[in-house]
Design a protein around this motif. Sequence first.
Motif, PDB file in Angstrom:
ATOM      1  N   GLY A   1      45.124  52.489  33.841  1.00 38.44           N
ATOM      2  CA  GLY A   1      45.540  52.406  32.477  1.00 38.44           C
ATOM      3  C   GLY A   1      45.791  50.830  32.204  1.00 38.44           C
ATOM      4  O   GLY A   1      46.731  50.579  31.601  1.00 38.44           O
ATOM      5  N   VAL A   2      45.038  49.953  32.869  1.00 37.11           N
ATOM      6  CA  VAL A   2      45.082  48.496  32.534  1.00 37.11           C
ATOM      7  C   VAL A   2      43.786  48.332  32.190  1.00 37.11           C
ATOM      8  O   VAL A   2      42.698  48.879  32.795  1.00 37.11           O
ATOM      9  CB  VAL A   2      45.552  48.070  33.650  1.00 37.11           C
ATOM     10  N   GLU A   3      43.491  47.274  31.432  1.00 33.79           N
ATOM     11  CA  GLU A   3      42.131  46.703  30.897  1.00 33.79           C
ATOM     12  C   GLU A   3      41.825  45.458  32.103  1.00 33.79           C
ATOM     13  O   GLU A   3      41.125  45.382  32.839  1.00 33.79           O
ATOM     14  CB  GLU A   3      42.014  46.453  29.534  1.00 33.79           C
ATOM     15  N   VAL A   4      42.286  44.248  31.325  1.00 31.98           N
ATOM     16  CA  VAL A   4      42.024  43.023  32.243  1.00 31.98           C
ATOM     17  C   VAL A   4      43.468  42.528  33.093  1.00 31.98           C
ATOM     18  O   VAL A   4      44.081  42.322  32.386  1.00 31.98           O
ATOM     19  CB  VAL A   4      41.560  41.870  31.385  1.00 31.98           C
ATOM     20  N   VAL A   5      42.956  42.411  34.491  1.00 29.65           N
ATOM     21  CA  VAL A   5      43.961  41.836  35.193  1.00 29.65           C
ATOM     22  C   VAL A   5      43.590  40.381  36.047  1.00 29.65           C
ATOM     23  O   VAL A   5      42.284  40.328  36.276  1.00 29.65           O
ATOM     24  CB  VAL A   5      44.772  43.017  35.942  1.00 29.65           C
ATOM     25  N   ASP A   6      44.610  39.808  36.487  1.00 31.29           N
ATOM     26  CA  ASP A   6      44.499  39.027  37.675  1.00 31.29           C
ATOM     27  C   ASP A   6      43.918  39.478  38.667  1.00 31.29           C
ATOM     28  O   ASP A   6      44.157  40.203  39.532  1.00 31.29           O
ATOM     29  CB  ASP A   6      45.708  38.034  37.870  1.00 31.29           C
ATOM     30  N   GLY A   7      42.780  38.963  39.314  1.00 36.41           N
ATOM     31  CA  GLY A   7      41.978  39.399  40.219  1.00 36.41           C
ATOM     32  C   GLY A   7      42.485  39.113  41.411  1.00 36.41           C
ATOM     33  O   GLY A   7      43.213  37.990  41.930  1.00 36.41           O
ATOM     34  N   PRO A   8      41.976  39.862  42.662  1.00 36.92           N
ATOM     35  CA  PRO A   8      42.635  39.330  44.055  1.00 36.92           C
ATOM     36  C   PRO A   8      41.866  38.476  44.590  1.00 36.92           C
ATOM     37  O   PRO A   8      40.633  37.959  44.492  1.00 36.92           O
ATOM     38  CB  PRO A   8      42.088  40.758  44.980  1.00 36.92           C
ATOM     39  N   GLU A   9      42.570  37.551  45.609  1.00 46.02           N
ATOM     40  CA  GLU A   9      42.210  36.574  46.474  1.00 46.02           C
ATOM     41  C   GLU A   9      41.629  37.126  47.837  1.00 46.02           C
ATOM     42  O   GLU A   9      41.870  38.655  47.844  1.00 46.02           O
ATOM     43  CB  GLU A   9      43.300  35.841  47.070  1.00 46.02           C
TER      44      GLU A   9
ATOM     45  N   ALA B   1      45.963  47.400  43.257  1.00 42.60           N
ATOM     46  CA  ALA B   1      47.162  47.101  44.274  1.00 42.60           C
ATOM     47  C   ALA B   1      47.574  45.649  44.145  1.00 42.60           C
ATOM     48  O   ALA B   1      48.905  45.357  44.022  1.00 42.60           O
ATOM     49  CB  ALA B   1      46.679  47.228  45.601  1.00 42.60           C
ATOM     50  N   GLY B   2      46.589  44.768  43.963  1.00 45.21           N
ATOM     51  CA  GLY B   2      47.141  43.347  43.669  1.00 45.21           C
ATOM     52  C   GLY B   2      47.772  43.255  42.356  1.00 45.21           C
ATOM     53  O   GLY B   2      48.796  42.541  42.378  1.00 45.21           O
TER      54      GLY B   2
ATOM     55  N   THR C   1      51.297  39.837  48.345  1.00 51.28           N
ATOM     56  CA  THR C   1      50.338  40.895  48.673  1.00 51.28           C
ATOM     57  C   THR C   1      50.070  40.953  50.122  1.00 51.28           C
ATOM     58  O   THR C   1      49.792  41.855  50.563  1.00 51.28           O
ATOM     59  CB  THR C   1      49.030  40.484  47.936  1.00 51.28           C
ATOM     60  N   MET C   2      50.373  39.697  50.912  1.00 48.89           N
ATOM     61  CA  MET C   2      50.077  39.556  52.278  1.00 48.89           C
ATOM     62  C   MET C   2      50.964  40.273  53.185  1.00 48.89           C
ATOM     63  O   MET C   2      50.692  41.203  53.914  1.00 48.89           O
ATOM     64  CB  MET C   2      49.856  38.185  52.601  1.00 48.89           C
TER      65      MET C   2
END
Lengths: 615, 615
Positions: B307-315, B337-338, B348-349
């Motif tokens: 249910g989301v389109e564009v998000v900040d991506g994971p490190e 999850a991030g 996240t860590m």
Amino acid sequence: MSGYMGKLLVVDLTSGELVDEPLDANIAHDYVGGAGYAARFLYDELGPGIDPLGPENVLMFMTGPLVGTRAPSCGRHEVCAISPLTGIWGESNSGGFWGAELKFAGYDGIVVRGCSEKPVWLSIEEGKPPALHDASGLWGLDTYETQDRLRQELGDEKVRVASIGVAGENMVLYAAIMNDHGRAAGRTGMGAVMGSKKLKAIAVRGKQRVPLADKTLFSQTAKEAIRIVKDDISSQVYREMGTASFVDMSIMWGNMPNAYWSEPRFEEATNLSGVAMMETILTRPVPCYGCLVACGREVTLKETPYGVEVVDGPEYETVATLGSMLMVDDLAAVAYAGHLCNRHGLDTMSAGSAISLAYLLYERGFLGAGDTGGLPLRWGDIETAHTLLEMIARREGFGDVLAEGCQRIAARYGAEDLAVHVNGLEAAAHDPRALSGMALVYATSPRGACHMQGDMYSIDMGLTIPEVGIFPGGRFKTRGKAKVVARVQDWRTLYNSAIMCVFVNPTAPVLVRLLSAATGWSSDIVWWQRTGERIFNLKRAFNNRLGIQRGNDRLPERMLIPMSNGSRGRTPRMDMLLQEYYEERDWDWHTGKPSRERLISLGAPDIAGDLWDGA
Amino acid sequence: MSGYMGKLLVVDLTSGELVDEPLDANIAHDYVGGAGYAARFLYDELGPGIDPLGPENVLMFMTGPLVGTRAPSCGRHEVCAISPLTGIWGESNSGGFWGAELKFAGYDGIVVRGCSEKPVWLSIEEGKPPALHDASGLWGLDTYETQDRLRQELGDEKVRVASIGVAGENMVLYAAIMNDHGRAAGRTGMGAVMGSKKLKAIAVRGKQRVPLADKTLFSQTAKEAIRIVKDDISSQVYREMGTASFVDMSIMWGNMPNAYWSEPRFEEATNLSGVAMMETILTRPVPCYGCLVACGREVTLKETPYGVEVVDGPEYETVATLGSMLMVDDLAAVAYAGHLCNRHGLDTMSAGSAISLAYLLYERGFLGAGDTGGLPLRWGDIETAHTLLEMIARREGFGDVLAEGCQRIAARYGAEDLAVHVNGLEAAAHDPRALSGMALVYATSPRGACHMQGDMYSIDMGLTIPEVGIFPGGRFKTRGKAKVVARVQDWRTLYNSAIMCVFVNPTAPVLVRLLSAATGWSSDIVWWQRTGERIFNLKRAFNNRLGIQRGNDRLPERMLIPMSNGSRGRTPRMDMLLQEYYEERDWDWHTGKPSRERLISLGAPDIAGDLWDGA
């Protein structure tokens, strides 16, 4: 003929009341005597939330159907309660003559409830009513003084005394109960429970004969057993060199820990061996009641500055935990450390482990002279260990910290993962990296990392236990080992209920014939083996109720770090070992409980109901 | 020309008072800005016995002399306080634009004292007095909503907002402070401190220019720095593939943990790599202020059910801790999850580590469905991890347990030695068995098992850090490594005070010329390196006062168990590494404190006096 149908003395220390109570025939039949009977008795009495050092804990001293008979090495007794050290099932087994003497006085066991307000001691003399006596004059005496004093008091040199020392009085969590000079119910802090009840000592004396269902068969079988034990090479080794005969093989195989289970090699530990003892300080082997092995040692410290002459000598476990674990190879000094433990009533194994852990924490900078009251702690320094033993027994200064055992010591200094224990009990001096069977024994023993609920160290070293046979797979093997471990545990659980010393092995058929002749019960070997299994699972259920689950069946992570010694970098495959073990035992993989089906098939549907239908 | 001589905003949330306070010239000169300035400032304010979540804890947001300038990648800020997760020095560093914007608004930092009774937010707009506002309408919003709302509120799309999510509100011990969409001051629970103060957000906006002592020299040097960074191959790798470019090399070398640091291989982790991301969900790289690297990711989850389109991506750290640590290789699911962590303000860590530890404890039978509220925890199940992240942020049910971090989770279930942390901070996803430099970095970092106080992972992987050079000894080496670690730590400590992102490396001469041109202080490279060393030792002294001693410089024993992966069964030689490190740093082997002599020679005689002449 009636056999095992005696009585217990029930002592309520809060009220001062003493009552005889017949053995429960159902419990006796299903769980025999010793730790088995105690486990069933206490299972009905003790649940979660009980303070092990409070008046609700119940302390039992138990003999069994073979105790005091002419079967070989059957003079032992078991002491059981919830352990203050671990919070779970506590049991400890001692040799000497006290157990047999209790039987001669007409009792199969003693149940101690409540707490006395002031120190008392208990006398059980045949022909007199058992009685509690003021022990204020004994409080503060060491265990040797206490034994002497009570013999004088009762005017009988043959009185046998079990007592605590100052360690038990001060509730050191691994305080022992000593009897017959240097024999100890050492592990799991039964001395602390006795101290919490303010019961200083129990003196026993009697001359009754032990009842047997079939005297002729028993006598004939006992003779056969004696012959087998006499011919057993390991009996002869134990007689000559005591349990420290293990030292050299242990060093070779990486079984004997150094420097609190850390890496440095310490070949000098050979100076602590049974051979070395024989060639230096040994005066004579000392047998327990009815024992032709006599692994006990008497040694002289005449040439030392310690101000004692002849003392009870150290076991293998003592030379390891108070010797190589401290990087000490001075045998006389280690023997003196053991003597201090005997005097004050301390488990040498947990005491040595606690001191050794403290040395490690000092070396690694977790604690400094500010924590120890100025004492530097250095590997190899046994004088400081002597000082610490005195401080522990009295809970003086840093001794008060060490009196809490390794798990709590490590937690205090934020070094939880350095403590080597399972469920709170310090590991015995057998490294599971050298002997994979010990990994499973430690992980699944009902009292923590203990070596006496299954002597896999013998089997993994290639010795034979006639009931189980030689395990051909070798000391590092994984597959197939769980089955052997389970069988050893079952048989040894039966031994500890019979009670027979695990250092004699008259073979399963002979042991079972002895039990059957004594009790009048089945002569079926499988039924008796399953009785061992029934008791083992009962103890498990006892612990499940106190919170033990599958996660508790484990080794500390430190023991999974490979060593460069004789264990050759091998480490036990815990996942596979446990999986096979759970299958063998039919324990539930999710909860760690014995399955309902297994409990029912073992004839314990009531336990099954408790575990699986309870709230 | 005057350079770095600005001011702090001091906010007392208890009284509601806001005061400007000039930077302390002495502190600035000796400890620069960022975490260095904060460490000296807080060293004078915070001692033992302070509740990290109480009003006495002081929370600082700091920029530094390079922040907001045209030097490359200098838009970061530091957030510092005593950590509620570890009880020692807490600091966390975030990118984005917020730090630069704070400088543009005329402030070098913010000091937050006390606790507000009801939720508030703080505005700092150039030309208006800073002000506290009621945040009851923001309480419960996620960090993206909060940022949007405050931009609307202030009617300026360019307002930069740092805020907590519900995790910070609920004082999850590893709550983050988020800014500029998905940028996080993630580690050590600074979001929980902000939540304890009931400070929801800080919105900043300004247009001032950053003062520089020598504009011409600075501008010229900044250009040179940009050229160097542009030519650096690692900048190009980070731009193309983000920090997850590390994944494949990490798998190959055994650097990337699986299944909470346990044995099973998980080559499928390659599906989480920067290349995989580029080929699948990546929409574009996202730069921070003044950054030509742009390691940040923006990804699309359009094809997913989330249910989301564009998000900040994971490190890299996120794909490891929320991916391979859970045995999950579904990149979009890990990115989601991030995203949940970003929304709710979770590190996240530590969040991934806590969930991964729970999976391990479940597998090993330390906890069951009864503990988790019925949720089975199984390796590979990312949906459950999503659920748990929501529960953690809200401290609902089992989430309340996980919200406490790995050390406390493990202690709760009697599995202390399974938790992988140093001094309470969950380890980053670099396995010290693969890279021995990381062993020392984890053991000695001022904030626990952190990878940002010395990126030895780069050096041990053979990359060059110009300030330090290539270490020829290789990734398993022991001898000589301590010296390199100390130098990397010193330089990175200076970076975190300057503040420049550690992913750019314009070389030491250029960095020092930038610092000198900005501040007007020394142009001596050694002086600046020693300033890093001074700050590093100050943080150590801060921690010594809070109880850190030599024993705390360690790895969990679990990390000393060899692995069959690319770390090839090697384990770091902690004893030798630490001995050399202590010699290099001249730290006292008994107490773990920096020596008096070293502190004095570094120009910190006051700290020396505190440590060595104090009570």
